[in-house]
Design a protein around this motif. Structure first.
Motif, PDB file in Angstrom:
ATOM      1  N   ILE B 420      -0.390  -3.655   7.879  1.00  0.00           N
ATOM      2  CA  ILE B 420      -0.775  -2.645   8.881  1.00  0.00           C
ATOM      3  C   ILE B 420       0.215  -1.474   8.907  1.00  0.00           C
ATOM      4  O   ILE B 420       0.041  -0.532   9.665  1.00  0.00           O
ATOM      5  N   VAL B 421       1.238  -1.557   8.062  1.00  0.00           N
ATOM      6  CA  VAL B 421       2.204  -0.448   8.037  1.00  0.00           C
ATOM      7  C   VAL B 421       1.552   0.785   7.400  1.00  0.00           C
ATOM      8  O   VAL B 421       0.712   0.659   6.493  1.00  0.00           O
ATOM      9  N   GLY B 422       1.949   1.949   7.882  1.00  0.00           N
ATOM     10  CA  GLY B 422       1.338   3.191   7.411  1.00  0.00           C
ATOM     11  C   GLY B 422       1.673   3.499   5.967  1.00  0.00           C
ATOM     12  O   GLY B 422       0.942   4.226   5.281  1.00  0.00           O
ATOM     13  N   TRP B 423       2.777   2.975   5.483  1.00  0.00           N
ATOM     14  CA  TRP B 423       3.229   3.317   4.130  1.00  0.00           C
ATOM     15  C   TRP B 423       2.802   2.269   3.084  1.00  0.00           C
ATOM     16  O   TRP B 423       3.367   2.215   1.994  1.00  0.00           O
ATOM     17  N   ALA B 424       1.770   1.483   3.409  1.00  0.00           N
ATOM     18  CA  ALA B 424       1.351   0.401   2.495  1.00  0.00           C
ATOM     19  C   ALA B 424       0.985   0.938   1.105  1.00  0.00           C
ATOM     20  O   ALA B 424       1.349   0.353   0.079  1.00  0.00           O
ATOM     21  N   LYS B 425       0.258   2.077   1.089  1.00  0.00           N
ATOM     22  CA  LYS B 425      -0.178   2.628  -0.197  1.00  0.00           C
ATOM     23  C   LYS B 425       1.033   3.058  -1.039  1.00  0.00           C
ATOM     24  O   LYS B 425       1.119   2.778  -2.237  1.00  0.00           O
TER      25      LYS B 425
END
Lengths: 259, 587
Positions: B420-425
């Motif tokens: 769910i972290v924003g920087w997953a990509k």
């Protein structure tokens, strides 16, 4: 359009890979591979294919389906009968090829390199342990470049007077007499020869030739003469310098922690 | 006879008749024994062991002792870790599994000690002079060993029997577990010093060949620490694989859903532990090989290029089986988690990479070829695939196999979770870049290894390859852990939903580990050739020859059969105890 069964796909993949090994690697890219190696690779290919198809139950069922159909399905009677005739015939042919008498000598399993004894000798004189003996001229490479060059040149002379007939003028094992030997003379241009050994090993192999190799190294069948009977100790060390200088491969050392 | 006694005699009389029969056999044995009576020791160097010979007797006893020893030393290492995880997560399942592991360890402990005794008796009987020499040098360490053995025994008993009672004092219980591991590891280190001294003796007077050093010099010989590290890691891998095989067997015979779930989980854990040990094992093995070569090039060449070189091809095949099997199990395990399709598409490529790497690893330097094939190749070495026989190629593919296996595991642990972290990509791109650069670097170094000076390759390039692989595993694990720390659970793990095939693979892995240990043990010991203590004490017995590889494989096969029969028997006895406890609790 009817989808090709998974089993057929795998079979085609297997055949393609076999063709690739046999004709692409063993023909277009390089020289032919020995059949023992191709067989080894093919077994691995079969294993990899089986791993891929059997990981999931559904896929494995799909893979086995044509086999089960062939064995049990009434509509596949012709295929079944054909296979029941073909498989024994193939096995018969294979067995015949294995047991029939041939004029050619069989494939031999051979160790890559014999191991030297603990003590290094030259004409029965112990010159030190195999682990510790070093090329007496090697230090000149740093200490006296001119003297080093002289020894390399001496090595070149020794090589072309004695070794090149078999090992070739390019040190690649393709000398004039090479085709008459089995095993073929060593190819010093191969990266697995000179860099893998200490100079003491090379000294031992040159000085003892084929006849004085240890029993553990059999069957070695090397036709190389016992060069200690013809060359001086210095000449053998010099020819080792030449081999190294010409090919650009440096023999390994015993390492920092050697005892 | 038995059916007769059963038919005609009542139970009590039957027992009595068996007792009389045993006594009669014992009496007959006593009558025969004087025929085998030994003479006074005197200067006896060797005594032949009947039928199978001294070497084979010592070989079988030593290898069996070592296999059991490896198991009982390996299991407590991860049992403590699992217990600690259970304490931290407050998940009782971990605690129960750790306890079950220790129960297996307890069952095997006395057999290990028994086999150790058998080994000592065989050695003292067959090789009195060698034992005299060894005890003369290592006497103090043997006394130390006895103290350590007592320490290990008592801590193991305390650790196991006090498990339930110390549930409220977990810290102290864990301390006991750590102590047990310290004793166990120390025992292994001490006994390793004896056998490594035989291979690479130190403290020797070069003139007389006599030992003139201190005990510490003898202990701290050239190959001692590499063997210690290699065995330490190997014990974890071996212990994990045996535990996984045990769980697989229990899974296959389980009748209830709960049992299948439990033993599936246990098998997974065992395989994970085995993988944790297996991944660094080639690095440790490489270091050991390097040290052996540096100690003596004759040994080094014998190992990799001469007498034992084909053994290393077999080793490559077997390690290939281990990695393929371990990956197969992980890939099969993806089936028990929802959402596995996401990563399943990568599987064929990963299987292909591993297959190609294993093919390169098991390609011999000197190929089995007919004279015609040799002539067609232009020599014994194929100009292209002959290069695969060199260490730089093999080291490269080992690192690639390890990274691919790590990737399999990474995919596995991501299943059923959505970050769910924003920087997953960005995180995934970073991981892909790390992997990509690492593969390019490892392959480039491998190619460069063909042209550089061997010393530079061994001492610099190969360690760099290893560090790159380690860097990838550590850095990617850190990124992945942070990325998935508070991940959303998107799919549950259906423990127990595994194919039977995957369980047979776990059993295959244990068998492969065992045979691999046997084969490599033969190489390590055989490297001495005709020396009891290399370069110091020659072997002048009738067994002073190096057995052919085929003979060695036969002996190892016999050892494996005995080992698995004993393990099966011990586990079966454990099972009986478990059933009894179950019956008692139901009553």
């Amino acid at each position: 359009m009817k989808r090709m069964p998974l089993f057929t796909k795998c079979l085609i993949l297997f055949v393609l890979l076999w063709l690739f090994l046999k004709f692409v690697i063993g023909g277009i890219i390089s020289v032919p591979l020995p059949s023992s190696l191709i067989a080894m690779y093919l077994w691995l290919i079969i294993l990899a294919i089986l791993v891929h198809v059997s990981v999931e139950d559904d896929r494995f069922r799909e893979f086995l389906r044509p086999i089960k159909e062939t064995l049990a399905d009434e509509s596949k009677k012709v295929r079944r009968t054909a296979l029941f005739v073909l498989i024994p015939l193939v096995m018969l042919g294979f067995t015949f090829s294995k047991v029939s008498t041939r004029a050619d000598p069989p494939a031999a399993l051979r160790t890559a390199h014999p191991a030297p004894p603990a003590d290094l000798t030259y004409r029965d004189k112990v010159i030190g342990t195999s682990q510790e003996v070093e090329n007496p001229f090697r230090h000149l490479e740093k200490d006296d470049a001119e003297a080093f060059r002289v020894h390399v040149e001496n090595g070149r002379r020794v090589y072309y007077q004695n070794c090149f007939f078999c090992h070739g003028d390019n040190l690649d094992g393709k000398g004039h007499f090479a085709h008459g030997f089995q095993p073929l003379p060593a190819n010093f241009q191969d990266p697995g020869i000179i860099p893998n050994f200490q100079e003491s090993f090379l000294f031992w192999r040159i000085s003892k030739g084929g006849p004085e190799l240890p029993p553990a190294a059999t069957p070695w069948d090397s036709a190389m003469p016992v060069w200690e009977n013809y060359l001086t100790e210095e000449e053998i060390w010099e020819v080792i310098l030449f081999l190294s200088e010409y090919t650009g491969y440096r023999p390994r050392t015993s390492g920092e922690g050697a005892h | 006879m038995m059916s007769l006694t059963r038919r005609f005699l009542p139970a009590n009389s039957r027992k009595r008749s068996y007792a009389v029969l045993v006594l009669l056999i014992a009496y007959a044995l006593l009558l025969v024994l004087p025929a085998f009576a030994q003479q006074d020791v005197g200067d006896t160097e060797y005594r032949p062991f009947p039928k199978i010979g001294s070497r084979n007797a010592a070989w079988i006893a030593a290898q069996l002792h070592l296999l059991f020893g490896s198991f009982i030393l390996g299991v407590p290492m991860f049992a403590v870790v699992i217990e600690f995880v259970g304490m931290r997560t407050k998940d009782l399942r971990y605690d129960r599994m750790a306890q079950e592991f220790i129960k297996l360890c307890m069952a095997a402990f006395s057999t290990t000690a028994l086999l150790g005794g058998v080994l000592v008796f065989v050695l003292m009987w067959c090789y009195p002079k060698v034992m005299n020499k060894m005890t003369g040098i290592f006497g103090p360490t043997m006394i130390f060993y006895v103290f350590l053995f007592f320490g290990e025994t008592f801590t193991l008993y305390l650790y196991s029997y006090a498990w339930d009672k110390m549930q409220n004092r977990k810290g102290w219980h864990l301390f006991l577990g750590v102590l047990l591991n310290i004793f166990g590891t120390a025992i292994m280190f001490v006994s390793n010093s004896w056998l490594t001294y035989q291979t690479s003796p130190s403290g020797i007077d070069e003139e007389t060949g006599n030992f003139i050093g201190t005990t510490w010099e003898a202990v701290n010989n050239f190959t001692w620490m590499p063997i210690n590290i290699h065995r330490f890691i190997g014990n974890i891998a071996f212990g994990g694989s045996i535990v996984a095989a045990y769980a697989a067997f229990r899974f296959l015979v389980a009748t209830s859903r709960e049992d299948r779930e439990h033993y599936d989980w246990m098998g997974y854990t065992g395989n994970f532990i085995a993988l944790c040990g297996l991944i660094p094992l080639p690095f440790a093995g490489y270091w050991l090989g390097r040290e052996i070569y540096q100690f003596n090039q004759t040994m080094g060449i014998n190992m990799m290029g001469s007498l034992f070189s084909w053994l290393f091809i077999i080793q490559a095949v077997m390690i290939g089986v281990l990695f393929i099997g371990a990956n197969y199990y992980l890939w099969s395990g993806m089936g028990r988690i929802e959402g596995a399709e996401k990563y399943a598409r990568y599987r064929p490529y990963m299987a292909a990479i591993i297959a190609v790497c294993v093919a390169i690893w098991m390609t011999p330097r000197s190929l089995i070829a007919t004279p015609q094939e040799v002539a067609a190749m232009g020599g014994r070495y194929h100009p292209l695939v002959g290069l695969f026989g060199l260490m730089t190629a093999k080291n490269t593919v080992v690192n690639l196999i390890i990274l691919t296996t790590f990737l399999s595991f990474l995919f596995y642990r991501r299943l059923g979770k959505t970050p769910i972290v924003g920087w997953a990509k960005i995180g995934n791109i970073a991981i892909a870049i790390i992997f990509g650069f690492a593969v390019i670097a490892i392959v480039s170094i491998g190619v460069a290894g063909f042209r550089v000076v061997t010393d530079f390759r061994i001492n610099t390039l190969t360690p760099i390859q290893v560090f790159i692989a380690l860097f990838v595993m550590i850095s990617v694990t850190i990124i992945d852990l942070i990325m998935y720390r508070r991940a959303m659970v998107s799919g549950t793990i259906n423990w127990g939903k595994m194919t039977d095939r995957s369980q047979y693979v776990l059993i295959l892995l244990a068998i492969t580990f065992t045979s691999l240990m046997g084969l490599m043990g033969y190489a390590r010991s055989g490297l001495r050739e005709n020396w009891h203590i290399f370069g110091v004490m020659p072997d002048t017995s009738p067994d002073s020859f190096t057995p052919r590889l085929s003979d060695a494989v036969n002996i190892i096969a016999v050892i494996m059969v005995i080992f698995f029969a004993l393990v099966g028997f011990i586990f079966w006895i454990g099972l009986l105890g478990e059933k009894k406890e179950g019956n008692r609790s139901t009553h």
